[in-house]
Design an enzyme around this catalytic site. Structure first.
Site, PDB file in Angstrom:
ATOM      1  N   HIS A  53     -12.075   1.613   4.666  1.00 58.37           N
ATOM      2  CA  HIS A  53     -12.999   0.771   5.437  1.00 58.37           C
ATOM      3  C   HIS A  53     -12.435   0.495   6.824  1.00 58.37           C
ATOM      4  CE1 HIS A  53     -15.006   0.143   1.651  1.00 58.37           C
ATOM      5  NE2 HIS A  53     -13.923  -0.386   1.135  1.00 58.37           N
TER       6      HIS A  53
ATOM      7  N   GLU B 277     -10.967  -6.261   1.435  1.00 57.44           N
ATOM      8  CA  GLU B 277     -11.396  -6.571   0.075  1.00 57.44           C
ATOM      9  C   GLU B 277     -10.182  -6.774  -0.817  1.00 57.44           C
ATOM     10  OE1 GLU B 277     -13.650  -2.972  -0.553  1.00 57.44           O
ATOM     11  OE2 GLU B 277     -12.068  -2.066  -1.729  1.00 57.44           O
TER      12      GLU B 277
ATOM     13  N   ARG C 122     -16.163   7.684   3.320  1.00 58.81           N
ATOM     14  CA  ARG C 122     -15.744   8.477   2.171  1.00 58.81           C
ATOM     15  C   ARG C 122     -14.893   9.644   2.667  1.00 58.81           C
ATOM     16  NH1 ARG C 122     -21.062   9.123  -0.034  1.00 58.81           N
ATOM     17  NH2 ARG C 122     -21.098   7.041  -0.919  1.00 58.81           N
TER      18      ARG C 122
ATOM     19  N   HIS D  63      -8.192   4.076  -0.520  1.00 63.93           N
ATOM     20  CA  HIS D  63      -8.209   3.513  -1.865  1.00 63.93           C
ATOM     21  C   HIS D  63      -9.309   4.121  -2.722  1.00 63.93           C
ATOM     22  CE1 HIS D  63     -11.056   1.064   0.433  1.00 63.93           C
ATOM     23  NE2 HIS D  63     -11.684   0.821  -0.705  1.00 63.93           N
TER      24      HIS D  63
END
Ligand code: ZN
Length: 313
Positions: free
Chosen positions: A98, A116, A193, A173
């Site tokens: 991200h 996150e 992605r 991740h």
């Protein structure tokens, strides 16, 4: 005047890697047997949660944020800042990364970046997650990605039930199949992605974002040991802080008898991940998600309940 507890109806997302444990283990009415995500507390346009009962019944969380700012401590933020999900990964999720706020603002129409964190609700023995990578420089990173040297690039770290992991922007991740995770994140849906195992959905591969990924991946990656901690055997009947970062605070609370504390934050989100009991005279059980508004006062909880809670600073 006491303010009500805001119970929310979750929104669900079908994913190619999803399963049916959100029904089997949390009792939710899911839309199908590939349900990957329960957006439990969300004001994001891609899944805006609706208030379940009481005087605000039927309103969305984004609506309430605008119409009743006092419930959230009259924040100067332009949107509800958090998004809480439960993830059922029957299969591996794509390898992803991200952006931070600055990159997202410039390249993604003013969106927020995404920090996150994960609390592992359940996983098989010997489970692992992808956190970080093994490239020593940007050049090496680009070469490994362009030549599909995935097993060399990707760093897998062993995890177990009750582990807690912070994923900063720029961290490569992936959640692996078999894991159930409670995720607390910034209110953003921007994911780049890097690699999707060459999987096909309806005969097509999902879109990759290789150049954006190379732009935002942190090189070298911070050590894996720094990102995973156990949050299993913490003191009972008290709020245990798991993390404080620029965007959120997260706590774990395991009630085994009774607990009483003041709600002193702009608001406090709670997700019941285990057990059942009471909060200020109302019954709560596993799978319930709610917000204690600003000025709620004293919180009284009894029963056998495990909660992951969060707020902003
Ligand atoms: Zn992510």
């Amino acid at each position: 005047m006491t303010r009500p507890i805001l119970f929310l109806n979750p929104a669900f997302k079908q994913m190619i890697w999803g399963g049916s444990r959100l029904k089997a283990e949390f009792g939710y009415e899911i839309p199908g047997d590939k349900t990957g995500e329960c957006w439990a507390v969300s004001a994001h346009p891609n899944g805006d949660c609706v208030i379940k009962e009481g005087i605000y019944e039927g309103k969305t969380l984004s609506q309430l944020w605008k119409e009743e700012p006092g419930l959230f401590g009259n924040s100067d933020l332009d949107r509800f800042p958090l998004l809480i999900k439960i993830i059922d990964a029957k299969d591996d999720l794509s390898i992803q990364v991200h952006p931070d706020d600055d990159y997202a603002k410039e390249h993604e129409n003013g969106s927020l970046g995404k920090t996150e964190c994960w609390y592992i609700l359940d996983c098989p023995k010997g489970a692992s997650l992808v956190v970080g990578h093994n490239a020593g420089s940007k050049e090496e990173l680009e070469e490994m990605i362009h030549q599909s040297k995935w097993s060399e690039l990707i760093r897998e770290v062993p995890v177990k039930k009750g582990d807690f992991i912070q994923i900063d922007p720029g961290t490569v991740h992936a959640i692996k199949g078999g894991l159930m995770i409670l995720e607390t994140q910034q209110n953003s849906d921007i994911t780049y992605r890097v690699y999707d195992y060459d999987r096909l959905t309806d005969g097509k591969k999902r879109q990759l974002h290789v150049e954006q990924s190379i732009d935002v991946i942190t090189v070298p990656a911070p050590s894996a040991a720094d990102s995973v901690r156990s949050a299993l055997d913490l003191p009972e009947n008290t709020l245990n802080e798991l993390i404080t970062c620029d965007y959120y605070k997260v706590w774990k609370l395991e009630v085994t008898e009774s607990v009483s504390f003041e709600q002193t934050h702009p608001f406090m989100v709670m997700s019941v991940i285990e057990g059942e009991g009471m909060i200020n005279g109302q019954e709560i059980k596993k799978g319930d998600h709610f917000i204690l508004p600003h000025g709620f006062g004293t919180v009284d909880m009894q029963g056998k309940i495990t909660v992951i809670a969060s707020s902003v600073q």
